[in-house]
Design a protein around this motif. Structure first.
Motif, PDB file in Angstrom:
ATOM      1  N   LEU A   1      -7.061  -8.441   3.098  1.00 37.41           N
ATOM      2  CA  LEU A   1      -7.823  -7.231   3.412  1.00 37.41           C
ATOM      3  C   LEU A   1      -8.334  -6.574   2.131  1.00 37.41           C
ATOM      4  O   LEU A   1      -9.429  -6.010   2.088  1.00 37.41           O
ATOM      5  N   ALA A   2      -7.520  -6.673   1.073  1.00 36.34           N
ATOM      6  CA  ALA A   2      -7.902  -6.030  -0.190  1.00 36.34           C
ATOM      7  C   ALA A   2      -8.735  -6.966  -1.058  1.00 36.34           C
ATOM      8  O   ALA A   2      -8.844  -6.762  -2.265  1.00 36.34           O
ATOM      9  N   GLY A   3      -9.274  -8.013  -0.457  1.00 30.54           N
ATOM     10  CA  GLY A   3     -10.186  -8.911  -1.170  1.00 30.54           C
ATOM     11  C   GLY A   3      -9.469  -9.926  -2.037  1.00 30.54           C
ATOM     12  O   GLY A   3     -10.004 -10.386  -3.042  1.00 30.54           O
ATOM     13  N   GLY A   4      -8.242 -10.273  -1.661  1.00 29.36           N
ATOM     14  CA  GLY A   4      -7.544 -11.365  -2.356  1.00 29.36           C
ATOM     15  C   GLY A   4      -6.765 -10.924  -3.580  1.00 29.36           C
ATOM     16  O   GLY A   4      -6.429 -11.750  -4.424  1.00 29.36           O
ATOM     17  N   VAL A   5      -6.442  -9.624  -3.692  1.00 30.67           N
ATOM     18  CA  VAL A   5      -5.669  -9.179  -4.861  1.00 30.67           C
ATOM     19  C   VAL A   5      -4.274  -9.804  -4.834  1.00 30.67           C
ATOM     20  O   VAL A   5      -3.752 -10.148  -3.778  1.00 30.67           O
ATOM     21  N   LYS A   6      -3.682  -9.948  -6.034  1.00 34.40           N
ATOM     22  CA  LYS A   6      -2.349 -10.560  -6.099  1.00 34.40           C
ATOM     23  C   LYS A   6      -1.280  -9.493  -5.852  1.00 34.40           C
ATOM     24  O   LYS A   6      -0.386  -9.664  -5.045  1.00 34.40           O
ATOM     25  N   ASN A   7      -1.424  -8.374  -6.588  1.00 36.26           N
ATOM     26  CA  ASN A   7      -0.405  -7.327  -6.464  1.00 36.26           C
ATOM     27  C   ASN A   7      -0.916  -6.174  -5.615  1.00 36.26           C
ATOM     28  O   ASN A   7      -1.975  -5.605  -5.891  1.00 36.26           O
ATOM     29  N   LEU A   8      -0.136  -5.838  -4.619  1.00 33.55           N
ATOM     30  CA  LEU A   8      -0.521  -4.729  -3.753  1.00 33.55           C
ATOM     31  C   LEU A   8      -0.007  -3.420  -4.359  1.00 33.55           C
ATOM     32  O   LEU A   8       1.037  -3.417  -5.019  1.00 33.55           O
ATOM     33  N   PRO A   9      -0.726  -2.318  -4.111  1.00 39.43           N
ATOM     34  CA  PRO A   9      -0.288  -1.047  -4.694  1.00 39.43           C
ATOM     35  C   PRO A   9       1.125  -0.666  -4.258  1.00 39.43           C
ATOM     36  O   PRO A   9       1.503  -0.876  -3.101  1.00 39.43           O
ATOM     37  N   SER A  10       1.900  -0.114  -5.215  1.00 34.45           N
ATOM     38  CA  SER A  10       3.280   0.265  -4.914  1.00 34.45           C
ATOM     39  C   SER A  10       3.631   1.521  -5.716  1.00 34.45           C
ATOM     40  O   SER A  10       3.198   1.672  -6.859  1.00 34.45           O
ATOM     41  N   VAL A  11       4.422   2.417  -5.104  1.00 37.78           N
ATOM     42  CA  VAL A  11       4.814   3.626  -5.834  1.00 37.78           C
ATOM     43  C   VAL A  11       6.325   3.691  -6.073  1.00 37.78           C
ATOM     44  O   VAL A  11       6.814   4.552  -6.787  1.00 37.78           O
ATOM     45  N   GLY A  12       7.087   2.781  -5.417  1.00 36.90           N
ATOM     46  CA  GLY A  12       8.549   2.843  -5.511  1.00 36.90           C
ATOM     47  C   GLY A  12       9.093   3.921  -4.580  1.00 36.90           C
ATOM     48  O   GLY A  12       8.333   4.740  -4.052  1.00 36.90           O
ATOM     49  N   VAL A  13      10.402   3.909  -4.352  1.00 36.83           N
ATOM     50  CA  VAL A  13      11.007   4.908  -3.465  1.00 36.83           C
ATOM     51  C   VAL A  13      12.030   5.703  -4.276  1.00 36.83           C
ATOM     52  O   VAL A  13      12.667   5.156  -5.173  1.00 36.83           O
ATOM     53  N   GLY A  14      12.194   6.967  -3.953  1.00 34.98           N
ATOM     54  CA  GLY A  14      13.281   7.725  -4.585  1.00 34.98           C
ATOM     55  C   GLY A  14      12.799   8.933  -5.367  1.00 34.98           C
ATOM     56  O   GLY A  14      13.528   9.899  -5.526  1.00 34.98           O
ATOM     57  N   GLU A  15      11.560   8.898  -5.867  1.00 34.85           N
ATOM     58  CA  GLU A  15      11.025  10.076  -6.563  1.00 34.85           C
ATOM     59  C   GLU A  15      10.287  10.919  -5.527  1.00 34.85           C
ATOM     60  O   GLU A  15       9.588  10.366  -4.677  1.00 34.85           O
ATOM     61  N   GLU A  16      10.442  12.224  -5.617  1.00 29.26           N
ATOM     62  CA  GLU A  16       9.871  13.083  -4.584  1.00 29.26           C
ATOM     63  C   GLU A  16       8.383  12.822  -4.376  1.00 29.26           C
ATOM     64  O   GLU A  16       7.903  12.694  -3.245  1.00 29.26           O
ATOM     65  N   GLU A  17       7.685  12.677  -5.488  1.00 26.72           N
ATOM     66  CA  GLU A  17       6.230  12.501  -5.395  1.00 26.72           C
ATOM     67  C   GLU A  17       5.850  11.231  -4.621  1.00 26.72           C
ATOM     68  O   GLU A  17       4.984  11.247  -3.748  1.00 26.72           O
ATOM     69  N   SER A  18       6.545  10.145  -4.945  1.00 27.18           N
ATOM     70  CA  SER A  18       6.202   8.883  -4.275  1.00 27.18           C
ATOM     71  C   SER A  18       6.650   8.923  -2.813  1.00 27.18           C
ATOM     72  O   SER A  18       5.951   8.425  -1.916  1.00 27.18           O
ATOM     73  N   ASP A  19       7.805   9.542  -2.562  1.00 30.64           N
ATOM     74  CA  ASP A  19       8.284   9.607  -1.174  1.00 30.64           C
ATOM     75  C   ASP A  19       7.288  10.363  -0.290  1.00 30.64           C
ATOM     76  O   ASP A  19       7.045   9.990   0.855  1.00 30.64           O
ATOM     77  N   VAL A  20       6.709  11.424  -0.864  1.00 32.34           N
ATOM     78  CA  VAL A  20       5.729  12.210  -0.091  1.00 32.34           C
ATOM     79  C   VAL A  20       4.528  11.332   0.268  1.00 32.34           C
ATOM     80  O   VAL A  20       4.025  11.356   1.396  1.00 32.34           O
ATOM     81  N   LEU A  21       4.091  10.509  -0.699  1.00 29.34           N
ATOM     82  CA  LEU A  21       2.926   9.660  -0.423  1.00 29.34           C
ATOM     83  C   LEU A  21       3.215   8.697   0.729  1.00 29.34           C
ATOM     84  O   LEU A  21       2.392   8.504   1.633  1.00 29.34           O
ATOM     85  N   ILE A  22       4.408   8.101   0.708  1.00 26.86           N
ATOM     86  CA  ILE A  22       4.754   7.129   1.768  1.00 26.86           C
ATOM     87  C   ILE A  22       4.830   7.844   3.120  1.00 26.86           C
ATOM     88  O   ILE A  22       4.279   7.374   4.120  1.00 26.86           O
ATOM     89  N   LEU A  23       5.489   8.997   3.125  1.00 27.03           N
ATOM     90  CA  LEU A  23       5.629   9.711   4.397  1.00 27.03           C
ATOM     91  C   LEU A  23       4.276  10.208   4.910  1.00 27.03           C
ATOM     92  O   LEU A  23       4.023  10.232   6.116  1.00 27.03           O
TER      93      LEU A  23
END
Ligand SMILES: Nc1ncnc2c1ncn2[C@@H]1O[C@H](COP(=O)(O)OP(=O)(O)OP(=O)(O)O)[C@@H](O)[C@H]1O
Length: 698
Positions: free
Chosen positions: A582-604
């Motif tokens: 879907l992302a045009g054949g990229v190898k690495n998909l975007p990731s923010v990690g879990v556990g930091e408030e900022e990244s958790d908010v993005l996932i939620l």
């Protein structure tokens, strides 16, 4: 024959000399099946009629032999293929293996292939293609006239799943545009006349063949449809009933398995239970009972589960021989149709199935354990006696059987229709109410689904697909809530994490049940090490973030269901492949990690975009109420949110089920705390503030 990088199913791999004998043996066994008497009749009917409805007992040879007849009858010439669709992927894979091994001797190793979600084992050499019903519907998105196929076989038509109903409507349309297309509808238990009337209508004459005629009929024109009945099965199955209803079907299943093991000759046992949880509990109970019973046995009894949420290598085990041991295979309805477990001689049927039902009053789907239909009970019994005479032990009285419904209600009349509507729209069918369906959907469930699709931004106010959302979701291999969350995850840069959540949501029981207060105390202590205080969704992401889940022993200590996680990890890999494309054949998909408030908010936030219809808000009495439908609900005790979640005014949830402690009430499964402000932002984004502010103000 197989695509590079893919391994072929076991029985389709390279030929050893001993295999040739086994294939010849299988081919000669196949020629003794009852359907062989009707070979000429079926081929002739197909020459003369566009639609052939075939009704034949379980085990008569419909699924394995009809595709073979067609291949040998010339229906795969000029690069045409014969496609046979099945309700379940396990059946499609197993049938491809079986038919592949029967025909490869004559037609080559690549003549038979399969295509199921995330797994395509077909190529230009494939002549017979087994697929799931859903895959065939999806294929029609890119090939609206299904031009590759000379014959489409829809097998197990009595199941009437949503995809089958769409297929029937599509095939009816296609056959008007492609006079050379032939349609075969097969089942052991369908109302054949109703199907024929659907396809041929009143204007075209439908003809019923003489059931005992093995030769061709002599009348009817090419636009006719025809019904063929196949008499008899290869081996008899004796059905036995309880005199009185049993009070506990799990205990009754265990004791029946053990008494078969003690008193009946060799042969594996297949036990049908409604849920994966029942299966795991029943295996544990049977194991305990077995250990207590010290009397010597001729054979060792090996206990195995078989359900959809198991990883592939465990799903294969019931099909593998266990010399000098008897297998007891505890299965859901995944094993009910089309598959042959060759050594099964005994079937134990608890008589229950877990089905989704859409409750128009509450506006939600409820997963309900209910009696099976007579058709399903007969399919289950049919799993015994496939390679020798068999017995079916029904854990209910005959009088109860007589009260079971004849057929399971069609899925279109009992489930939410969001995915169905998206598929129809992607197929260019805008006026769904005018689309020819065997059973029309209810207005309530259509409205509910349209509202949901509008709320998640898949359709606009004119009900047209929104480009870049609706069209993509129509092809997404997961339900719309998760598909929409994944699309949002691209926006928020957290695709890896939402993939983990989506994969874990596909399998049930990521955590082991605590069966008593002491176990619960232990479990809570173990779980507290990795639980996320927002609830279940981020805990799922956390589990996969931490590679230690790969250690089976550690999983046991942490009350994690290792098998479920293995399965979820398979799905993760498949979803990653999909998202990369879907992302045009990229190898690495975007990731923010879990556990930091900022990244958790993005996932939620990404999850909230998909679950905008699955939000509950706490009310003044301290109870949660769903924003949609205003139902008072409880959080399932299995949800980590109920024990560990931080208090939140708003929560999202994956689905609802009946609350076993409160009759008629719903409980929420997989819950996470969210910020109500995100709902308002979402509403503003879509300029629907009026609609959402109604919810928020309640
Ligand atoms: N994997 C297998 N191993 C051994 N025998 C098999 C296998 N698959 C099929 N058979 C044999 O072929 C018979 C017919 O199977 P098939 O699936 O074609 O029947 P069917 O009429 O489609 O039944 P159902 O409606 O129950 O699916 C079985 O009863 C069994 O004897």
């Amino acid at each position: 024959m197989w695509k590079p990088g893919n391994s072929a199913p076991d029985s389709l791999r390279g030929e050893a000399p001993s295999e040739v004998n086994s294939q010849m043996f299988q081919a000669s066994l196949a020629s003794t099946l009852p359907i062989n008497v009707h070979r000429r009749q079926i081929l002739y009917a197909l020459e003369k009629h566009k639609v052939v409805v075939i009704v034949g007992e379980t085990g008569s040879g419909k699924s394995t032999q009809i595709p073979r007849f067609l291949l040998e009858g010339g229906w795969c010439e000029k690069n045409y293929q014969v496609v046979c669709s099945q309700p379940r992927r396990l059946a499609a894979v197993k049938l491809a293996e079986r038919v592949g091994s029967e025909v490869r001797f004559k037609h080559g190793a690549g003549a038979v292939g399969y295509k199921v979600r995330f797994d395509d084992q077909t190529d230009s050499q494939t002549k017979i293609k087994f697929v799931t019903d859903g895959i065939l519907v999806r294929e029609s998105l890119s090939d609206p006239l299904l031009d590759d196929y000379s014959v489409c076989i829809v097998d197990e038509a009595h199941e009437r799943n949503l995809n089958q109903d769409v297929l029937f409507g599509l095939l009816k349309k296609i056959r008007k545009r492609r006079p050379n297309l032939r349609i075969i509808v097969c089942s052991a238990t369908i109302d054949a006349e109703a199907f024929l009337n659907f396809f041929c209508g009143d204007k075209e004459k439908a003809k019923v063949e003489n059931t005992t005629l093995a030769g061709p009929s002599t009348s009817g024109d090419a636009s006719d449809g025809v019904i063929i009945s196949v008499d008899g099965r290869q081996h008899p199955v004796e059905s036995m009933y309880l005199i009185e209803p049993c009070s506990n079907y799990l205990e009754s299943s265990c004791s029946t398995v053990l008494s078969i093991h003690e008193s009946e000759p060799d042969g594996d046992i297949l036990i049908f239970l409604p849920t994966a949880d029942d299966i795991e509990r029943c295996i544990a109970m049977t194991d305990d009972m077995q250990k207590q019973n010290k009397s010597p046995k001729k054979l060792q009894l090996v206990l195995m589960p078989l359900y959809a949420a198991l990883p592939v290598h465990l799903q294969k085990m019931p099909f593998t021989p266990t010399p000098n041991k008897r297998k007891a295979i505890f299965a859901t309805s995944i094993a009910e149709t089309s598959i042959t477990l060759p050594r099964v001689k005994y079937v134990v049927d608890a008589g229950f199935v877990k089905l989704p039902f859409f409750d128009a009053d509450k506006g939600f789907e409820r997963l309900v354990v209910t009696n099976v239909s007579k058709a399903s009970a007969n399919q289950r019994a049919g799993r015994a006696g496939r390679t020798s005479p068999g017995k079916c032990y029904r854990l209910y009285p005959h009088s109860s059987f007589l009260q079971f419904p004849d057929q399971t209600p069609p899925e279109i009349s009992r489930t939410p229709l969001s995915s169905f509507i998206l598929t129809m729209k992607a197929l260019g069918i805008d006026n769904i109410m005018k689309f020819d369906l065997l059973t029309p959907p209810s207005v309530e469930s259509m409205c509910f689904a349209l509202e949901e699709l509008f709320a998640i931004g898949a359709i606009d106010e004119k009900c047209a697909l929104v480009e870049g959302v609706g069209d993509l979701l129509a092809e997404f291999p997961v339900e719309v809530k998760l598909g929409r969350s994944l699309l949002a995850a691209f926006e928020f840069g957290c695709v890896e994490e939402v993939i983990s959540v989506a994969a874990a949501s596909q399998v049930q029981n990521v955590f082991h049940y605590a069966r008593n207060p002491a176990q619960k105390q232990n479990r809570d202590a173990a779980v507290s090490e990795y639980v996320h205080n927002s609830g279940d969704h981020l805990t799922f992401a956390n589990i996969f973030d931490d590679q230690q889940w790969k250690d089976g022993n550690l999983c046991r200590e942490r009350y994690l269901n290792f098998r479920a996680l293995q399965k979820a990890n398979e799905v993760r890999g498949q979803l990653r492949g999909y998202c990369r494309r879907l992302a045009g054949g990229v190898k690495n998909l975007p990731s923010v990690g879990v556990g930091e408030e900022e990244s958790d908010v993005l996932i939620l936030k990404a999850l909230t975009k998909g679950h905008i219809f699955n939000v509950a808000k706490i009310s003044s009495d301290g109870k949660y109420r769903t924003l949609r439908g205003d139902n008072t609900v409880t959080v399932s005790p299995m949800s980590l949110y109920s024990s560990f979640g931080k208090y939140s005014e708003y929560i999202i949830f994956s689905y609802t089920e009946d609350d076993p402690r409160n009759f008629g009430q719903l409980q929420l499964v997989n819950c996470s705390a969210i910020n109500g402000q995100w709902l308002a932002e979402e509403a503003k984004d879509k300029q629907q503030k009026g609609q959402f502010s109604l919810f928020v103000q309640r």
